[in-house]
Write a protein that holds these residues in place. Structure first.
Motif, PDB file in Angstrom:
ATOM      1  N   GLU A   1     -22.150  61.080 -49.622  1.00  0.00           N
ATOM      2  CA  GLU A   1     -22.500  61.344 -48.220  1.00  0.00           C
ATOM      3  C   GLU A   1     -21.353  60.917 -47.304  1.00  0.00           C
ATOM      4  O   GLU A   1     -20.983  61.624 -46.369  1.00  0.00           O
ATOM      5  N   GLU A   2     -20.777  59.740 -47.592  1.00  0.00           N
ATOM      6  CA  GLU A   2     -19.656  59.256 -46.781  1.00  0.00           C
ATOM      7  C   GLU A   2     -18.444  60.168 -46.929  1.00  0.00           C
ATOM      8  O   GLU A   2     -17.774  60.497 -45.950  1.00  0.00           O
ATOM      9  N   LEU A   3     -18.166  60.560 -48.174  1.00  0.00           N
ATOM     10  CA  LEU A   3     -16.991  61.409 -48.427  1.00  0.00           C
ATOM     11  C   LEU A   3     -17.121  62.740 -47.695  1.00  0.00           C
ATOM     12  O   LEU A   3     -16.166  63.229 -47.081  1.00  0.00           O
TER      13      LEU A   3
ATOM     14  N   ILE B   1     -17.739  47.899 -52.760  1.00  0.00           N
ATOM     15  CA  ILE B   1     -16.479  48.463 -52.289  1.00  0.00           C
ATOM     16  C   ILE B   1     -16.625  49.984 -52.341  1.00  0.00           C
ATOM     17  O   ILE B   1     -16.931  50.545 -53.397  1.00  0.00           O
ATOM     18  N   HIS B   2     -16.466  50.618 -51.190  1.00  0.00           N
ATOM     19  CA  HIS B   2     -16.451  52.082 -51.147  1.00  0.00           C
ATOM     20  C   HIS B   2     -15.001  52.536 -51.019  1.00  0.00           C
ATOM     21  O   HIS B   2     -14.378  52.357 -49.975  1.00  0.00           O
ATOM     22  N   SER B   3     -14.478  53.061 -52.114  1.00  0.00           N
ATOM     23  CA  SER B   3     -13.094  53.507 -52.156  1.00  0.00           C
ATOM     24  C   SER B   3     -13.093  54.989 -52.513  1.00  0.00           C
ATOM     25  O   SER B   3     -14.138  55.558 -52.828  1.00  0.00           O
TER      26      SER B   3
ATOM     27  N   TRP C   1     -11.040  53.404 -47.317  1.00  0.00           N
ATOM     28  CA  TRP C   1     -11.871  52.490 -48.107  1.00  0.00           C
ATOM     29  C   TRP C   1     -12.376  51.339 -47.229  1.00  0.00           C
ATOM     30  O   TRP C   1     -11.771  50.992 -46.218  1.00  0.00           O
ATOM     31  N   HIS C   2     -13.460  50.741 -47.675  1.00  0.00           N
ATOM     32  CA  HIS C   2     -14.044  49.612 -46.937  1.00  0.00           C
ATOM     33  C   HIS C   2     -14.966  48.828 -47.853  1.00  0.00           C
ATOM     34  O   HIS C   2     -15.398  49.326 -48.898  1.00  0.00           O
ATOM     35  N   ILE C   3     -15.237  47.601 -47.435  1.00  0.00           N
ATOM     36  CA  ILE C   3     -16.205  46.757 -48.145  1.00  0.00           C
ATOM     37  C   ILE C   3     -17.457  46.689 -47.283  1.00  0.00           C
ATOM     38  O   ILE C   3     -17.355  46.537 -46.069  1.00  0.00           O
ATOM     39  N   GLU C   4     -18.625  46.827 -47.892  1.00  0.00           N
ATOM     40  CA  GLU C   4     -19.887  46.674 -47.160  1.00  0.00           C
ATOM     41  C   GLU C   4     -20.625  45.462 -47.705  1.00  0.00           C
ATOM     42  O   GLU C   4     -20.807  45.347 -48.923  1.00  0.00           O
ATOM     43  N   ILE C   5     -21.032  44.585 -46.818  1.00  0.00           N
ATOM     44  CA  ILE C   5     -21.815  43.411 -47.227  1.00  0.00           C
ATOM     45  C   ILE C   5     -23.167  43.499 -46.528  1.00  0.00           C
ATOM     46  O   ILE C   5     -23.227  43.595 -45.298  1.00  0.00           O
TER      47      ILE C   5
HETATM   48 ZN   LIG Z   1     -19.388  52.820 -47.231  1.00  0.00          ZN
END
Ligand SMILES: [Zn+2]
Ligand SMILES: [Zn+2]
Ligand SMILES: [Zn+2]
Length: 347
Positions: free
Chosen positions: A187-189, A283-285, A307-311
């Motif tokens: 979905e993000e891509l 991690i969304h890379s 890319w980003h990290i989601e917490i």
């Molecule tokens: Zn994400």
């Protein structure tokens, strides 16, 4: 052991890993597992502790003292195969249709990154070097797993605490390579790609620029990375960490030292403000571009995805409205969460 199946629900497009082995139905019904988990959580040592190396499958890679032999003590970080993987490494995908349904064999990789030799040492308590090496271990494993073009996506994720699904107090994370790109990432891509087609700019670069200008949801700006409360945070105190300069792949980053510091600070503040909450970190890379190349996928990926990290802290379960509708209800506005996490205390 039967090979698990990946089954696609044609109505939602969602894939489920379907376990084909027999499970103990009585245990399932009685919730026996959760009681066992509580016991494991109460344990003071485990198979991931230094000295217990023979209790895990042989290590895939380890950061260890130069004179220490593999699969013995003397390591700082170990990566080992998961003993009970949901996806198995050997075999073919055997992509097939069963009537209107799509099925793949559950081929993939499931590795565990043991983040510290000692039980009970959590990320905020580790040294900056420890955390930097954990990030470097992720990079090494992602790069290696991407050589296998059966794997379209490599997901690095971590559960902290029982509420987040972890069954062991030892600090570790998972790396799972999947033959399909997980829907959440897809979905993000796709959204990022559409934004790029329309504006010829990366959406997350635009978000970083706007957030740095507005300063309403920024928690940490270290000059290279930014930690922020996302505008439409799904749950209270959700945090994203992003590189400020455009970068598609986590494994191409060269500033893990700085990232380790910022990540540690965020986790330490969450711990302080929310009294050691359970959380999930992902991690969304970018996906495995080689695996999609011949299908013509992701042509603008290197310009459009960031890319980003989601917490996401796990402060409560989901309500029936949330489960039934897919809407989330966030009881703390991200602007307020950002102020609290900037100060590191509840106002
Ligand atoms: Zn994400
Ligand atoms: Zn342990
Ligand atoms: Zn970008």
């Amino acid at each position: 052991m039967a090979i698990n199946q990946l089954r696609r629900d044609p109505l939602t497009g969602r894939w489920t890993v379907t376990v084909m082995d027999e499970v103990n139905l009585q245990e399932l019904a009685r919730g026996q597992k959760s009681r066992n988990h509580a016991e494991t959580l109460g344990a003071i040592s485990c198979e991931y502790c230094e000295g217990q190396e023979k209790a895990t499958p042989p290590e895939i890679v380890a950061f260890r003292h130069p004179n220490s032999p593999p699969n013995g003590p003397g390591w700082r970080i170990r990566v080992v195969p998961e003993k009970a993987p949901v996806l198995q490494i050997y075999g073919d995908l055997n992509n097939r249709g069963v009537g209107i349904y799509d099925v793949l064999d559950g081929i993939g990789a499931h590795e565990v990154v043991v983040e510290h030799p000692k039980h009970f040492v959590t990320l905020p308590d580790m040294t900056d070097d420890n955390v930097r090496e954990i990030l470097e271990a992720y990079r090494a494993r992602i790069a290696d797993l991407k050589r296998d073009t059966r794997f379209r996506y490599i997901l690095v994720h971590k559960n902290y605490g029982e509420g987040a699904g972890s069954t062991n107090a030892h600090s570790f994370s998972h790396i799972i390579a999947t033959p399909i790109t997980p829907l959440r990432v897809k979905e993000e891509l796709v959204n990022a790609m559409h934004y790029f087609q329309f504006k010829e700019r990366c959406m997350l670069c635009d978000i970083v620029r706007q957030e740095l200008k507005q300063q309403e949801r920024i928690i940490i700006d270290d000059g290279h990375f930014v930690a922020l409360s996302p505008f439409a945070a799904r749950i209270p105190f959700e945090v994203w960490i992003l590189p400020q300069k455009h970068e598609t792949f986590f494994e191409q980053n060269t500033r893990y030292e700085q990232l380790a510091k910022t990540l540690k600070q965020i986790l330490a503040r969450l711990r302080k403000v929310l009294n050691d909450p359970h959380y999930v970190l992902v991690i969304h890379s970018g996906p495995n571009i080689e695996a999609g190349r011949f299908r013509g996928y992701w042509r603008t990926l290197e310009q459009d995805f960031h890319w980003h990290i989601e917490i996401t802290p796990r402060l409560r379960g989901y309500t029936s409205f949330e489960i039934g509708s897919g809407f989330n209800i966030n009881s703390i506005a991200p602007e307020r969460a950002a102020v609290i996490l900037r100060d590191g205390r509840l106002a």
